[in-house]
Design a protein around this motif. Sequence first.
Motif, short mmCIF file in Angstrom:
data_model
loop_
_atom_site.label_atom_id
_atom_site.label_comp_id
_atom_site.label_asym_id
_atom_site.label_seq_id
_atom_site.Cartn_x
_atom_site.Cartn_y
_atom_site.Cartn_z
N GLY A 123 9.31 17.71 3.32
CA GLY A 123 10.25 16.89 2.58
C GLY A 123 9.74 16.52 1.20
N LEU A 124 8.46 16.15 1.11
CA LEU A 124 7.87 15.80 -0.18
C LEU A 124 7.85 17.00 -1.13
N VAL A 125 7.46 18.17 -0.60
CA VAL A 125 7.42 19.38 -1.45
C VAL A 125 8.83 19.75 -1.89
N TYR A 126 9.80 19.66 -1.00
CA TYR A 126 11.18 19.97 -1.37
C TYR A 126 11.67 19.01 -2.46
N ILE A 127 11.34 17.73 -2.33
CA ILE A 127 11.77 16.76 -3.34
C ILE A 127 11.19 17.12 -4.70
N VAL A 128 9.89 17.46 -4.72
CA VAL A 128 9.23 17.80 -5.99
C VAL A 128 9.83 19.08 -6.58
N ILE A 230 16.41 29.36 1.79
CA ILE A 230 15.84 28.15 2.40
C ILE A 230 15.96 26.92 1.49
N GLY A 231 16.66 27.03 0.37
CA GLY A 231 16.79 25.90 -0.55
C GLY A 231 17.63 24.78 0.05
N GLN A 232 17.27 23.54 -0.27
CA GLN A 232 17.99 22.39 0.27
C GLN A 232 19.43 22.34 -0.20
N ASP A 233 19.69 22.75 -1.46
CA ASP A 233 21.07 22.70 -1.96
C ASP A 233 21.97 23.66 -1.19
N MET A 234 21.44 24.86 -0.85
CA MET A 234 22.21 25.80 -0.05
C MET A 234 22.30 25.33 1.40
N GLY A 235 21.16 24.83 1.92
CA GLY A 235 21.15 24.34 3.29
C GLY A 235 22.13 23.20 3.50
N GLN A 236 22.19 22.28 2.53
CA GLN A 236 23.11 21.14 2.64
C GLN A 236 24.54 21.62 2.81
N ARG A 237 24.91 22.65 2.09
CA ARG A 237 26.27 23.17 2.18
C ARG A 237 26.51 23.90 3.50
N CYS A 318 22.57 15.60 -5.68
CA CYS A 318 22.98 15.20 -4.34
C CYS A 318 21.99 15.69 -3.29
N SER A 319 21.46 16.91 -3.47
CA SER A 319 20.52 17.47 -2.50
C SER A 319 19.19 16.74 -2.51
N ILE A 320 18.68 16.41 -3.70
CA ILE A 320 17.43 15.66 -3.78
C ILE A 320 17.59 14.29 -3.14
N SER A 321 18.70 13.65 -3.43
CA SER A 321 18.97 12.35 -2.83
C SER A 321 19.00 12.43 -1.31
N LEU A 322 19.57 13.53 -0.77
CA LEU A 322 19.61 13.73 0.68
C LEU A 322 18.20 13.86 1.24
#
Length: 456
Positions: A123-128, A230-237, A318-322
């Motif tokens: 989670g920390l690495v994804y946020i950065v 594996i990106g969070q923005d794609m995963g979120q969708r 929005c993805s970083i906030s998630l």
Amino acid sequence: MNYYVFLSFLATIVVVTLIFGKLTAKKASATYSDFYLSGRSVKFFSLMMTLLATQFGGGAIIGSSEAAYTSGWLAMCYSLGIAIGFIILSLGIGGRFRTLNISTIPEVFEVAYGSSGLRRFAGLVYIVSMFLILLAVCIAMRKFFYSIGFTSDALYVGFWGVVIIYTMSGGLSAVIMADTLQIILVLSLFLLVYFTMDASSLTLNTALTPNASSIPVISWILMPCLFTIIGQDMGQRCFAAESPRAVFLATFGAGVLMVIASLFPVYLGIMGAEAGIIKGEEGIIMRVIQMVTNPVMSSLFAAGVLMAITSTANSLLCSISLNIAMDIPFIRNMPETSAKWVSRAVTFVVGMAAVAGSYLGSDVIPIMLEAYGLTVTAFFVPIVMALIYKRLSWFAGLASTIMGTTVFVLATLLNPELPDFMPKEVLGLVLSAIVFLVVQGRAVRSKNMKMIELKV
């Protein structure tokens, strides 16, 4: 440029997006799932449009046109990598993510490997990494305002403030509504400009010779491709889709449209090089457009580019906030009744930090590629393996993550001479995969090592 047309068009979009935020605010207020995942009810067309809008932004338009100016059609590598990632998602990975019924990509480590520690680290690495990409997009937005004559930062900061406000108001639902409208307008404006521009008005002077060696082809294709998966923005969708079938159709459609849409910016960069245009600080894409179209069309094109950059920015925000809300334990464990103010406060802080940080750099695609590389080398192997294996060794996930992270960090700091076919990201992925398979294999044969069975 006709600044009256540009500002009028921009003002209209601002008003509409703020209305979207207002309309979706009530729905987004109940829970984190409503705010960040739109109630997991996003349908095919909206999903396809928001997927495309998220990726077709500063990197694919401004970054690729700048690269095409120096390297020709090889600049398509960046967008091609993203499109391949979309197609791979459509082959089953995206649908598999949806069936996990999770909220963030790092949550895979807790669900599949039973490791809350790995989830926190991921989670920390994804946020950065996502924040670095957001910085690159903000840099592209700021430079674009400069390129069309707005050298004062007032319009840039004010416009970004609007992005923050409507993302805070309606969460992912507002973002998807804005993305759908904006990407349709962007594609329509690009088509209109293409069919009305007069390329013969460019006088061929001293054409610039493309320098293919300036683009690391493997990294430019591989890193965007794997990060798209594996990106969070794609995963979120994918997590927000109404069904795995919607994910399949939307990701495939977005991949096809990504290739088609990216041809135009690259073409404009090549035109500028062939005409020997000196791009200067304002970049090449608007220089070319202003020379081959009239002021009204230039203004509409500029508004289209800005909308594309905005769509990427609000999706990342929005993805970083998630990630922050769901992968940092003390925030995630807050009562659901706090979701309304926590989600909005996190979004506001991230957005303002991105505005401030955008003044610390000037490159776009290089920053994105470094952020892609860190996340991909650290987590791609264990995340994809979690979608393949039914029973997983938590230690295999840990060892694979440590190996990928270590290789990337050491290679970045030491900058060793590596062959072209084996950049640091590929080296990290290969070693990470080898470690995973060795440890997983030993775990399968051992009766003493704890295994986690993934159930979906």
